[in-house]
Write an enzyme that holds these catalytic residues in place. Sequence first.
Site, mmCIF file in Angstrom:
data_model
loop_
_atom_site.group_PDB
_atom_site.id
_atom_site.type_symbol
_atom_site.label_atom_id
_atom_site.label_comp_id
_atom_site.label_asym_id
_atom_site.label_seq_id
_atom_site.Cartn_x
_atom_site.Cartn_y
_atom_site.Cartn_z
ATOM 1 N N ILE A 1 -19.284 22.829 6.539
ATOM 2 C CA ILE A 1 -20.340 23.551 7.609
ATOM 3 C C ILE A 1 -21.110 22.456 8.345
ATOM 4 C CG2 ILE A 1 -22.328 25.227 7.904
ATOM 5 C CD1 ILE A 1 -19.800 26.436 7.063
ATOM 6 N N TYR B 1 -18.579 17.821 -7.530
ATOM 7 C CA TYR B 1 -18.966 18.757 -6.531
ATOM 8 C C TYR B 1 -18.226 19.900 -6.854
ATOM 9 C CZ TYR B 1 -20.407 20.652 -2.137
ATOM 10 O OH TYR B 1 -20.966 21.524 -1.322
ATOM 11 N N LYS C 1 -19.179 23.577 -8.017
ATOM 12 C CA LYS C 1 -19.163 24.821 -7.233
ATOM 13 C C LYS C 1 -18.482 25.702 -7.908
ATOM 14 C CE LYS C 1 -21.761 23.600 -3.940
ATOM 15 N NZ LYS C 1 -23.121 24.402 -3.565
ATOM 16 N N THR D 1 -24.135 21.159 8.733
ATOM 17 C CA THR D 1 -25.459 20.817 8.182
ATOM 18 C C THR D 1 -25.631 19.242 7.663
ATOM 19 O OG1 THR D 1 -24.524 21.022 5.704
ATOM 20 C CG2 THR D 1 -24.957 23.066 6.974
ATOM 21 N N ASP E 1 -37.893 23.328 -1.465
ATOM 22 C CA ASP E 1 -37.254 22.401 -1.368
ATOM 23 C C ASP E 1 -37.897 21.157 -1.881
ATOM 24 O OD1 ASP E 1 -34.870 21.954 0.961
ATOM 25 O OD2 ASP E 1 -35.702 20.096 0.551
#
Length: 274
Positions: free
Chosen positions: A214, A181, A185, A216, A64
């Site tokens: 999601i 984005y 993707k 997150t 990370d």
Amino acid sequence: MSWRSLSGSASINRPRQEAPITSSLFNPEAFSGKVAFVSGAASGIGAATALRLADLGARLVLADWDKTRLDAFVETIGSDDVLALHVDVTTTASVEEAIASAIGHFGGLDLAVNSAGIDMPRCETASYPSEQWDRIIAVNMTGVFNAVRHQIPAMLARGGGSIVNVSSVMGFRGFAGQPAYTAAKHGVIGLTKTAALDHAAQGIRINAVAPGFIDTPLLSHLSEENRQAAAALHPMQRVGQPGEITNVILFLLSDAGSFVTGACFDADGGYLAK
């Protein structure tokens, strides 16, 4: 047209032995001894996947950008078979060093989940900041390429392996105000399919998963009104949980998915079915 008419005989081309049905997903040690690399491991889908892999016996290489947050997460895993690394996936040298560390520490690499990703404020394409474009493409698409590029040789040295790249429903659809984005993707899915074709005969399976919205940290900036709007985009009328994506990832990593490569599995509460 029947199978008999295609083959000339109902039995001539029948496989001598069916592939055994595996219960690997339900085996408490399904990934025992396997070395698994997970990027974006400090939170979200990456963290949920790391926890389940640890539960199922894997030895973990967790990567990370936020090493402080990663170290705090590692403390919650309860396993000594974890190597935590600060990695900048946008830099090929950083990823190469991480894979080399995995090999040096654990002796090889068997599995990989490339889930590192970022989001930025929405902006129409005509006024989208070029530096914002560069950053999102670098992390969300080039970062996946850098990872796959170095994971494959490590897995070839072990005789095979399995890689799962995290894409998005935006890899299939446009989304207003998210040109970078969405492009990234889409690119992850294209890269996944091409890399899978390149290495299918070498024992490397490469697949992707396309989550819907999601729960997150990527959604943490949303107001409650916007969170409800995001939930309403899904026929299930809710956002997903990281563990629900992990379940799909584990299938793709496991021997249960032994004949699956070059695929992208939707895990989106029905988003793409509309």
